[in-house]
Design a protein around this motif. Sequence first.
Motif, mmCIF file in Angstrom:
data_model
loop_
_atom_site.group_PDB
_atom_site.id
_atom_site.type_symbol
_atom_site.label_atom_id
_atom_site.label_comp_id
_atom_site.label_asym_id
_atom_site.label_seq_id
_atom_site.Cartn_x
_atom_site.Cartn_y
_atom_site.Cartn_z
ATOM 1 N N GLN A 1 69.696 17.129 11.799
ATOM 2 C CA GLN A 1 70.075 18.054 10.736
ATOM 3 C C GLN A 1 71.180 17.472 9.851
ATOM 4 N N GLY A 2 71.374 18.134 8.701
ATOM 5 C CA GLY A 2 72.471 17.764 7.816
ATOM 6 C C GLY A 2 72.095 16.668 6.838
ATOM 7 N N THR A 3 73.015 16.390 5.935
ATOM 8 C CA THR A 3 72.847 15.319 4.963
ATOM 9 C C THR A 3 74.125 14.492 4.915
ATOM 10 N N PHE A 4 74.013 13.289 4.385
ATOM 11 C CA PHE A 4 75.155 12.375 4.337
ATOM 12 C C PHE A 4 75.869 12.449 2.983
ATOM 13 N N ARG A 5 77.168 12.577 3.026
ATOM 14 C CA ARG A 5 77.970 12.380 1.822
ATOM 15 C C ARG A 5 78.017 10.885 1.518
#
Length: 291
Positions: A166-170
């Motif tokens: 899950q999530g995304t990378f800055r």
Amino acid sequence: MWSDCTPGCATHALPRVPATRGARRLAAFTHAMRRALTDGERMADPGRLSAHARALMAALGIRREGTADRFTVPAGGPGTLIVVNHISWLDIPALLAVEPVTLLAKREVGGWPVVGGLARRAGTYFIDRGSPRQLPHTVAELTGILASGRSVAVFPQATTWCTAGQGTFRRATFQAALDAGAPVRPVTVDYAQGGHAGTVAAFCGEDTFIASLRRILTARALTVRVTAHPALAGEGRDRRELAALAERAVLGGRVPTGPSPTGPSPTGLLPGEPGVPAPRPAPEPAARHHV
């Protein structure tokens, strides 16, 4: 960046261990923690730091799986930017148990019991996630660290999620890698119980360290797998593309095989890295990522 995960996500996938076993784990964990903290400045020694991290994990009954290789790319130049997904406070000792690299973490981590002390002894660079004005300074500092030859592990999701997919990378930290000419090593940290995916190790939302520790002390057959994926080259790429490549490797456990329109490598992998596939005649469809 906000996570949808809450303390309610953290559940046992297997029946809890007996209370007596949980009590023994707590005693062993307390002993290991005291030994680490009384080591003082000596704990900064890489070998001792890794040994303490392994001892803490073993005291909790957590078995380590996955790569035994170092994260850093052997070279005489810049260090390696190690990008890792974020699930739990356990991620820090799990990483340090493999290789005691410098960490880039939010300021709050420094105040966490046990882990905060380990992080400080590892030379962690703490940043204020809530201050956008500090971002250019942080990128410049990280660039300098990498350029000096030191490797740094970062959590580009900026928050914790209950699973590894899950999530995304800055993207900001990837600019530091580009500016320093540093390779990027994607690393996946994941937890399971009895070979089945589980969320008991998750440390999300308004969860407390004590509540999390109680769950882990009573978790049956908990394992952590640390997987280092092939390193990525930044040459010919911008931070958007580099972050997307790393995100797909870490969260999906794979590296995209489509050729870059500008990069010299069809995958962005460093020459000589294992797992470099042959060039494909056409790129894969672009993955959707949040801005």
